[in-house]
Design a protein around this motif. Structure first.
Motif, PDB file in Angstrom:
ATOM      1  N   LEU A 174       0.830  -1.207   0.000  1.00  0.00           N
ATOM      2  CA  LEU A 174       0.000   0.000   0.000  1.00  0.00           C
ATOM      3  C   LEU A 174       0.864   1.256   0.000  1.00  0.00           C
ATOM      4  CD1 LEU A 174      -2.855  -0.936   2.529  1.00  0.00           C
ATOM      5  CD2 LEU A 174      -3.021  -0.752   0.041  1.00  0.00           C
ATOM      6  N   ILE A 175       1.948   1.219   0.767  1.00  0.00           N
ATOM      7  CA  ILE A 175       2.846   2.374   0.833  1.00  0.00           C
ATOM      8  C   ILE A 175       3.536   2.582  -0.506  1.00  0.00           C
ATOM      9  CG2 ILE A 175       4.935   3.287   1.907  1.00  0.00           C
ATOM     10  CD1 ILE A 175       4.091   1.843   4.478  1.00  0.00           C
ATOM     11  N   LEU A 176       4.008   1.496  -1.099  1.00  0.00           N
ATOM     12  CA  LEU A 176       4.664   1.599  -2.404  1.00  0.00           C
ATOM     13  C   LEU A 176       3.703   2.117  -3.464  1.00  0.00           C
ATOM     14  CD1 LEU A 176       6.761  -1.705  -2.459  1.00  0.00           C
ATOM     15  CD2 LEU A 176       7.638   0.623  -2.296  1.00  0.00           C
ATOM     16  N   LEU A 177       2.468   1.635  -3.419  1.00  0.00           N
ATOM     17  CA  LEU A 177       1.447   2.092  -4.365  1.00  0.00           C
ATOM     18  C   LEU A 177       1.202   3.588  -4.196  1.00  0.00           C
ATOM     19  CD1 LEU A 177      -0.709   1.460  -6.508  1.00  0.00           C
ATOM     20  CD2 LEU A 177      -2.290   0.933  -4.642  1.00  0.00           C
ATOM     21  N   SER A 178       1.131   4.050  -2.956  1.00  0.00           N
ATOM     22  CA  SER A 178       0.926   5.477  -2.687  1.00  0.00           C
ATOM     23  C   SER A 178       2.089   6.298  -3.228  1.00  0.00           C
ATOM     24  CB  SER A 178       0.792   5.718  -1.176  1.00  0.00           C
ATOM     25  OG  SER A 178      -0.303   5.011  -0.643  1.00  0.00           O
ATOM     26  N   SER A 179       3.297   5.786  -3.061  1.00  0.00           N
ATOM     27  CA  SER A 179       4.484   6.482  -3.559  1.00  0.00           C
ATOM     28  C   SER A 179       4.447   6.609  -5.075  1.00  0.00           C
ATOM     29  CB  SER A 179       5.747   5.736  -3.120  1.00  0.00           C
ATOM     30  OG  SER A 179       6.903   6.326  -3.662  1.00  0.00           O
ATOM     31  N   VAL A 180       4.074   5.519  -5.735  1.00  0.00           N
ATOM     32  CA  VAL A 180       3.999   5.514  -7.199  1.00  0.00           C
ATOM     33  C   VAL A 180       2.938   6.500  -7.691  1.00  0.00           C
ATOM     34  CG1 VAL A 180       3.366   4.134  -9.212  1.00  0.00           C
ATOM     35  CG2 VAL A 180       4.857   3.166  -7.460  1.00  0.00           C
ATOM     36  N   ILE A 181       1.781   6.513  -7.036  1.00  0.00           N
ATOM     37  CA  ILE A 181       0.696   7.422  -7.416  1.00  0.00           C
ATOM     38  C   ILE A 181       1.122   8.874  -7.267  1.00  0.00           C
ATOM     39  CG2 ILE A 181      -1.612   8.247  -6.787  1.00  0.00           C
ATOM     40  CD1 ILE A 181      -2.309   5.351  -6.068  1.00  0.00           C
ATOM     41  N   LEU A 182       1.777   9.203  -6.147  1.00  0.00           N
ATOM     42  CA  LEU A 182       2.254  10.573  -5.932  1.00  0.00           C
ATOM     43  C   LEU A 182       3.254  10.974  -7.010  1.00  0.00           C
ATOM     44  CD1 LEU A 182       2.791  10.772  -2.050  1.00  0.00           C
ATOM     45  CD2 LEU A 182       0.985  11.860  -3.395  1.00  0.00           C
ATOM     46  N   HIS A 183       4.140  10.045  -7.354  1.00  0.00           N
ATOM     47  CA  HIS A 183       5.157  10.345  -8.365  1.00  0.00           C
ATOM     48  C   HIS A 183       4.525  10.556  -9.738  1.00  0.00           C
ATOM     49  CE1 HIS A 183       9.224  10.482  -9.937  1.00  0.00           C
ATOM     50  NE2 HIS A 183       8.872   9.625 -10.890  1.00  0.00           N
ATOM     51  N   ILE A 184       3.523   9.742 -10.069  1.00  0.00           N
ATOM     52  CA  ILE A 184       2.831   9.884 -11.360  1.00  0.00           C
ATOM     53  C   ILE A 184       2.115  11.229 -11.431  1.00  0.00           C
ATOM     54  CG2 ILE A 184       0.910   9.019 -12.756  1.00  0.00           C
ATOM     55  CD1 ILE A 184       1.679   6.204 -11.853  1.00  0.00           C
ATOM     56  N   ILE A 185       1.425  11.602 -10.347  1.00  0.00           N
ATOM     57  CA  ILE A 185       0.723  12.894 -10.306  1.00  0.00           C
ATOM     58  C   ILE A 185       1.712  14.033 -10.470  1.00  0.00           C
ATOM     59  CG2 ILE A 185      -0.625  14.464  -8.856  1.00  0.00           C
ATOM     60  CD1 ILE A 185      -1.892  12.008  -7.555  1.00  0.00           C
ATOM     61  N   TYR A 186       2.850  13.905  -9.775  1.00  0.00           N
ATOM     62  CA  TYR A 186       3.894  14.949  -9.870  1.00  0.00           C
ATOM     63  C   TYR A 186       4.402  15.072 -11.296  1.00  0.00           C
ATOM     64  CZ  TYR A 186       8.533  17.046  -9.557  1.00  0.00           C
ATOM     65  OH  TYR A 186       9.641  17.832  -9.764  1.00  0.00           O
ATOM     66  N   LYS A 187       4.699  13.950 -11.940  1.00  0.00           N
ATOM     67  CA  LYS A 187       5.233  13.966 -13.296  1.00  0.00           C
ATOM     68  C   LYS A 187       4.230  14.561 -14.290  1.00  0.00           C
ATOM     69  CE  LYS A 187       9.397  12.187 -13.239  1.00  0.00           C
ATOM     70  NZ  LYS A 187      10.572  12.951 -13.768  1.00  0.00           N
ATOM     71  N   ARG A 188       2.974  14.135 -14.199  1.00  0.00           N
ATOM     72  CA  ARG A 188       1.952  14.617 -15.128  1.00  0.00           C
ATOM     73  C   ARG A 188       1.696  16.101 -14.954  1.00  0.00           C
ATOM     74  NH1 ARG A 188      -2.707   9.873 -15.598  1.00  0.00           N
ATOM     75  NH2 ARG A 188      -1.371   8.316 -16.602  1.00  0.00           N
ATOM     76  N   TYR A 189       1.606  16.528 -13.696  1.00  0.00           N
ATOM     77  CA  TYR A 189       1.343  17.934 -13.421  1.00  0.00           C
ATOM     78  C   TYR A 189       2.535  18.784 -13.851  1.00  0.00           C
ATOM     79  CZ  TYR A 189      -0.422  22.030 -10.937  1.00  0.00           C
ATOM     80  OH  TYR A 189      -0.890  23.280 -10.623  1.00  0.00           O
ATOM     81  N   ASN A 190       3.729  18.269 -13.627  1.00  0.00           N
ATOM     82  CA  ASN A 190       4.963  19.002 -13.958  1.00  0.00           C
ATOM     83  C   ASN A 190       5.114  19.143 -15.472  1.00  0.00           C
ATOM     84  OD1 ASN A 190       7.180  20.381 -12.829  1.00  0.00           O
ATOM     85  ND2 ASN A 190       8.545  18.700 -13.357  1.00  0.00           N
ATOM     86  N   ASN A 191       4.686  18.122 -16.206  1.00  0.00           N
ATOM     87  CA  ASN A 191       4.817  18.146 -17.676  1.00  0.00           C
ATOM     88  C   ASN A 191       3.854  19.150 -18.307  1.00  0.00           C
ATOM     89  OD1 ASN A 191       6.810  16.207 -17.700  1.00  0.00           O
ATOM     90  ND2 ASN A 191       5.370  14.511 -17.923  1.00  0.00           N
ATOM     91  N   LYS A 192       2.747  19.457 -17.610  1.00  0.00           N
ATOM     92  CA  LYS A 192       1.769  20.393 -18.137  1.00  0.00           C
ATOM     93  C   LYS A 192       2.171  21.859 -17.888  1.00  0.00           C
ATOM     94  CE  LYS A 192      -2.203  17.290 -17.623  1.00  0.00           C
ATOM     95  NZ  LYS A 192      -3.526  17.090 -16.946  1.00  0.00           N
ATOM     96  N   ARG A 193       3.137  22.053 -17.037  1.00  0.00           N
ATOM     97  CA  ARG A 193       3.520  23.423 -16.690  1.00  0.00           C
ATOM     98  C   ARG A 193       4.402  24.046 -17.770  1.00  0.00           C
ATOM     99  NH1 ARG A 193       5.542  23.042 -10.529  1.00  0.00           N
ATOM    100  NH2 ARG A 193       5.645  25.293 -10.795  1.00  0.00           N
TER     101      ARG A 193
END
Length: 209
Positions: free
Chosen positions: A190-209
């Motif tokens: 569950l912790i690893l999944l949360s880490s992956v989700i946060l990283h994906i959100i960060y990458k997607r949001y960062n790419n849109k900037r």
């Protein structure tokens, strides 16, 4: 100062994820239900699956403070020392819940503050921070789970009441170490999944900037 405050916020965010993963696992009774069959718990104890479920449900509900009063399993006897141990477990879980509430409040404030400043770096920092614990915990668990299990209990409890005598506290017979190993792995997942989700959100949001 801002970097220090943001790091503190990320630490509490990480604690929220770790604590939530732990509490989700504690409340996810289906994991134990699966192990009743997988580990042949019923056959090894001459108890019906329903009787085992009733007693396990009681333990979980007691620890989550859904049941008040003295610890008293429905159909399995408990020694005075065994009852004290479960009371101590309940206290630890209740303290985790209190920490979760504090972490949630700080996390909400931190997220709002960062988003107002258009700063999403906290997602990247938290995704890295939160992955450290699973790695640190998984290594000793995979190398020698028995020693890790004992070390954990010696760290969390200042007595040896957690060392159950099956003749006095037969509940230990329906709580094999393999189940706790599975629960530990579930928390890590569950912790690893949360880490992956946060990283994906960060990458997607960062790419849109």
């Amino acid at each position: 100062m801002k970097k220090t405050m943001n790091l503190i916020f990320c630490i509490f965010f990480s604690l929220l994820i770790i604590g939530s993963s732990t509490m989700i696992t504690v409340g996810f009774k289906q994991l134990y239900y699966f192990d009743i069959n997988y580990l042949n718990i019923s056959e090894q104890n001459n108890l019906t699956k329903e009787e085992i479920k009733i007693n396990y449900d009681y333990m979980i509900d007691y620890n989550l403070n859904k049941i008040s009063g003295e610890f008293d399993l429905p159909t399995i006897k408990s020694s005075p020392e065994g009852k004290v141990h479960f009371e101590e477990v309940k206290e630890i879980i209740q303290n985790v819940i209190k920490l979760l509430i504090v972490s949630l409040i700080i996390t909400i404030i931190g997220i709002i503050a960062n988003l107002k400043n258009n700063n999403i770096e906290f997602l990247n920092i938290t995704s890295k921070l939160v992955i450290i614990l699973p790695i640190l915990v998984s290594i000793p668990m995979l190398i020698n789970f028995d020693k890790t299990f004992v070390a954990f209990h010696e760290l969390m409890f200042d007595n040896d009441y957690w060392i159950f005598d099956p003749s006095k506290d037969p509940v230990i017979n329906i709580l094999p170490q393999e189940f706790f190993f599975h629960a530990g792995l579930f928390i890590v997942m569950l912790i690893l999944l949360s880490s992956v989700i946060l990283h994906i959100i960060y990458k997607r949001y960062n790419n849109k900037r």
